[in-house]
Design a protein around this motif. Structure first.
Motif, PDB file in Angstrom:
ATOM      1  N   MET A 114       0.850  -1.201   0.000  1.00 54.45           N
ATOM      2  CA  MET A 114       0.000   0.000   0.000  1.00 54.45           C
ATOM      3  C   MET A 114       0.886   1.253   0.000  1.00 54.45           C
ATOM      4  SD  MET A 114      -2.816   1.050   2.841  1.00 54.45           S
ATOM      5  CE  MET A 114      -2.299   2.518   3.696  1.00 54.45           C
ATOM      6  N   SER A 115       0.669   2.106  -0.954  1.00 58.06           N
ATOM      7  CA  SER A 115       1.489   3.321  -1.011  1.00 58.06           C
ATOM      8  C   SER A 115       0.597   4.542  -0.836  1.00 58.06           C
ATOM      9  CB  SER A 115       2.207   3.396  -2.356  1.00 58.06           C
ATOM     10  OG  SER A 115       1.248   3.404  -3.385  1.00 58.06           O
ATOM     11  N   MET A 162      -7.332  13.597  -9.274  1.00 54.83           N
ATOM     12  CA  MET A 162      -6.868  12.280  -9.725  1.00 54.83           C
ATOM     13  C   MET A 162      -7.401  11.913 -11.099  1.00 54.83           C
ATOM     14  SD  MET A 162      -7.124   9.849  -6.470  1.00 54.83           S
ATOM     15  CE  MET A 162      -6.053  10.110  -5.077  1.00 54.83           C
ATOM     16  N   THR A 163      -6.639  11.067 -11.789  1.00 58.02           N
ATOM     17  CA  THR A 163      -7.165  10.442 -13.002  1.00 58.02           C
ATOM     18  C   THR A 163      -8.042   9.262 -12.575  1.00 58.02           C
ATOM     19  OG1 THR A 163      -5.342   8.883 -13.121  1.00 58.02           O
ATOM     20  CG2 THR A 163      -5.040  11.015 -14.258  1.00 58.02           C
ATOM     21  N   LEU A 164      -8.816   8.739 -13.504  1.00 58.28           N
ATOM     22  CA  LEU A 164      -9.651   7.580 -13.166  1.00 58.28           C
ATOM     23  C   LEU A 164      -8.815   6.366 -12.726  1.00 58.28           C
ATOM     24  CD1 LEU A 164     -12.276   6.002 -12.935  1.00 58.28           C
ATOM     25  CD2 LEU A 164     -12.192   5.638 -15.414  1.00 58.28           C
ATOM     26  N   PRO A 165      -7.725   6.020 -13.471  1.00 52.76           N
ATOM     27  CA  PRO A 165      -6.920   4.883 -12.979  1.00 52.76           C
ATOM     28  C   PRO A 165      -6.347   5.119 -11.576  1.00 52.76           C
ATOM     29  CG  PRO A 165      -6.345   5.397 -15.257  1.00 52.76           C
ATOM     30  CD  PRO A 165      -7.265   6.484 -14.780  1.00 52.76           C
ATOM     31  N   GLU A 166      -5.929   6.348 -11.283  1.00 51.36           N
ATOM     32  CA  GLU A 166      -5.404   6.639  -9.934  1.00 51.36           C
ATOM     33  C   GLU A 166      -6.502   6.461  -8.885  1.00 51.36           C
ATOM     34  OE1 GLU A 166      -1.943  10.030 -10.712  1.00 51.36           O
ATOM     35  OE2 GLU A 166      -4.036  10.642 -10.669  1.00 51.36           O
ATOM     36  N   LEU A 167      -7.698   6.908  -9.236  1.00 51.56           N
ATOM     37  CA  LEU A 167      -8.830   6.819  -8.319  1.00 51.56           C
ATOM     38  C   LEU A 167      -9.183   5.350  -8.035  1.00 51.56           C
ATOM     39  CD1 LEU A 167     -10.981   8.700  -6.993  1.00 51.56           C
ATOM     40  CD2 LEU A 167     -12.396   8.264  -8.995  1.00 51.56           C
ATOM     41  N   GLN A 168      -9.240   4.551  -9.082  1.00 48.87           N
ATOM     42  CA  GLN A 168      -9.604   3.144  -8.906  1.00 48.87           C
ATOM     43  C   GLN A 168      -8.514   2.385  -8.145  1.00 48.87           C
ATOM     44  OE1 GLN A 168     -10.534   2.591 -13.084  1.00 48.87           O
ATOM     45  NE2 GLN A 168     -12.695   2.282 -12.577  1.00 48.87           N
ATOM     46  N   HIS A 169      -7.255   2.743  -8.401  1.00 50.76           N
ATOM     47  CA  HIS A 169      -6.151   2.139  -7.653  1.00 50.76           C
ATOM     48  C   HIS A 169      -6.280   2.499  -6.170  1.00 50.76           C
ATOM     49  CE1 HIS A 169      -2.033   2.142  -5.924  1.00 50.76           C
ATOM     50  NE2 HIS A 169      -1.969   0.977  -6.556  1.00 50.76           N
ATOM     51  N   GLU A 206      -6.457  -0.253  -3.303  1.00 53.07           N
ATOM     52  CA  GLU A 206      -5.203  -0.521  -2.594  1.00 53.07           C
ATOM     53  C   GLU A 206      -4.956   0.381  -1.385  1.00 53.07           C
ATOM     54  OE1 GLU A 206      -3.327  -3.017  -3.465  1.00 53.07           O
ATOM     55  OE2 GLU A 206      -4.382  -3.492  -5.342  1.00 53.07           O
ATOM     56  N   VAL A 207      -5.531   1.583  -1.380  1.00 51.90           N
ATOM     57  CA  VAL A 207      -5.213   2.523  -0.286  1.00 51.90           C
ATOM     58  C   VAL A 207      -6.384   2.578   0.705  1.00 51.90           C
ATOM     59  CG1 VAL A 207      -4.508   4.872   0.319  1.00 51.90           C
ATOM     60  CG2 VAL A 207      -3.763   3.878  -1.864  1.00 51.90           C
ATOM     61  N   SER A 208      -7.546   2.988   0.235  1.00 54.72           N
ATOM     62  CA  SER A 208      -8.730   3.027   1.104  1.00 54.72           C
ATOM     63  C   SER A 208      -9.992   3.121   0.256  1.00 54.72           C
ATOM     64  CB  SER A 208      -8.670   4.231   2.044  1.00 54.72           C
ATOM     65  OG  SER A 208      -9.871   4.307   2.798  1.00 54.72           O
ATOM     66  N   ASP A 209     -11.037   2.437   0.701  1.00 55.34           N
ATOM     67  CA  ASP A 209     -12.330   2.557   0.009  1.00 55.34           C
ATOM     68  C   ASP A 209     -13.322   3.380   0.838  1.00 55.34           C
ATOM     69  OD1 ASP A 209     -12.772   0.736   2.005  1.00 55.34           O
ATOM     70  OD2 ASP A 209     -13.784  -0.744   0.739  1.00 55.34           O
ATOM     71  N   ILE A 210     -12.745   4.235   1.717  1.00 58.27           N
ATOM     72  CA  ILE A 210     -13.567   5.186   2.475  1.00 58.27           C
ATOM     73  C   ILE A 210     -13.430   6.563   1.825  1.00 58.27           C
ATOM     74  CG2 ILE A 210     -13.913   6.318   4.717  1.00 58.27           C
ATOM     75  CD1 ILE A 210     -12.529   3.918   6.046  1.00 58.27           C
TER      76      ILE A 210
END
Ligand SMILES: [Zn+2]
Length: 270
Positions: free
Chosen positions: A1-2, A12-19, A23-27
């Motif tokens: 997790m970074s 953010m871009t969409l790929p950054e957002l989905q990542h 991987e980071v948080s879904d809150i």
């Protein structure tokens, strides 16, 4: 997790957002303010700035996503027609909150926190239950709920454009505050104020929350300077203590949610 290099959804871009969601948080936190006059000494964006800057501090400490902040809020009847204030009707505000969270949920976010720096429980509560019926986990938090009976920091209970809000402004955006114009304000309730719970007050048996009745005269008729309370005793130090306390409480709640419902899990609301 970074850690993400961005805090806000709109950066953010969409790929950054989905990542991020995977991987980071879904809150995700939705900071909500209002556009409302705050006396002759504070800007009309006090509630928006407070929600935005405090949410930013919370996100830095917890690595959760920040949704674009909402600059308009819902207002009780007695705020309407006051110059400087731009109220959304309750129906509009509830619909906005529901649509924003429904929209954000399809990007992989499973838990939502509405973080309000303005008294708009009347609409956030309805939105939360509408969202619950559709299976969304959402909390409605108001910053003053974390400061009840906070006589360690404040001389008086929190109201509007007074000691509390002005202190937070002196800490977070002093460039917009002019203490030479800070004053005390008016506002007399239509029933004995001993029955009414101020925004920053600990409730006692028999008391009603300040939004539970038509307790007030219209602001545009009653308030000379737009202040309820006393802004003259605001200080940067009080503001820092309040912000620290709110941020710490929010971090605590977020840590609890993360521990109970790890990334990728949706609390079973439906
Ligand atoms: Zn305010």
């Amino acid at each position: 997790m970074s850690r993400s290099k961005h805090l806000w959804w709109q950066e953010m871009t969409l790929p950054e957002l989905q990542h991020f969601a995977k991987e980071v948080s879904d809150i995700a936190i939705l900071p909500i303010g209002a556009t409302e006059q705050h006396g002759p000494h504070s800007p009309n964006g006090v509630d928006l700035f407070n929600a935005k800057y405090m949410a930013q501090e919370i996100a830095k400490k917890t690595d959760v996503m920040l949704l674009p902040p909402l600059p308009y809020g819902s207002h009780p009847y007695h705020h309407w027609y006051m110059p400087g204030t731009i109220p959304l009707s309750y129906d509009t505000h509830i619909a906005l909150l529901v649509d924003i969270i429904k929209g954000a949920s399809v990007s992989g976010f499973n838990k939502f926190i509405i973080f309000s720096a303005h008294g708009q429980v009347s609409t956030t509560l309805v939105a939360v239950h509408k969202l619950g019926l559709e299976g969304h986990f959402t909390l409605s938090t108001h910053w003053y709920d974390f400061l009840r009976d906070d006589k360690d920091v404040l001389d008086d209970y929190m109201w509007h454009a007074e000691e509390a809000e002005t202190s937070v402004g002196l800490y977070l955006y002093p460039q917009y505050i002019d203490m030479s114009k800070a004053d005390e304000g008016g506002g007399e309730a239509l029933i004995d104020s001993k029955y009414i719970i101020a925004p920053g007050q600990m409730p006692e048996p028999g008391m009603m929350y300040h939004f539970e009745g038509t307790f007030a005269r219209p602001e545009y008729k009653e308030l000379d300077n737009g202040i309820i309370g006393d802004a003259r005793n605001a200080t940067r130090e009080k503001g820092e203590a309040m912000v620290t306390r709110v941020v710490d409480h929010m971090v605590d709640i977020l840590d609890d949610i993360k521990a109970r419902w790890p990334i990728g899990t949706k609390p079973p609301v439906k």
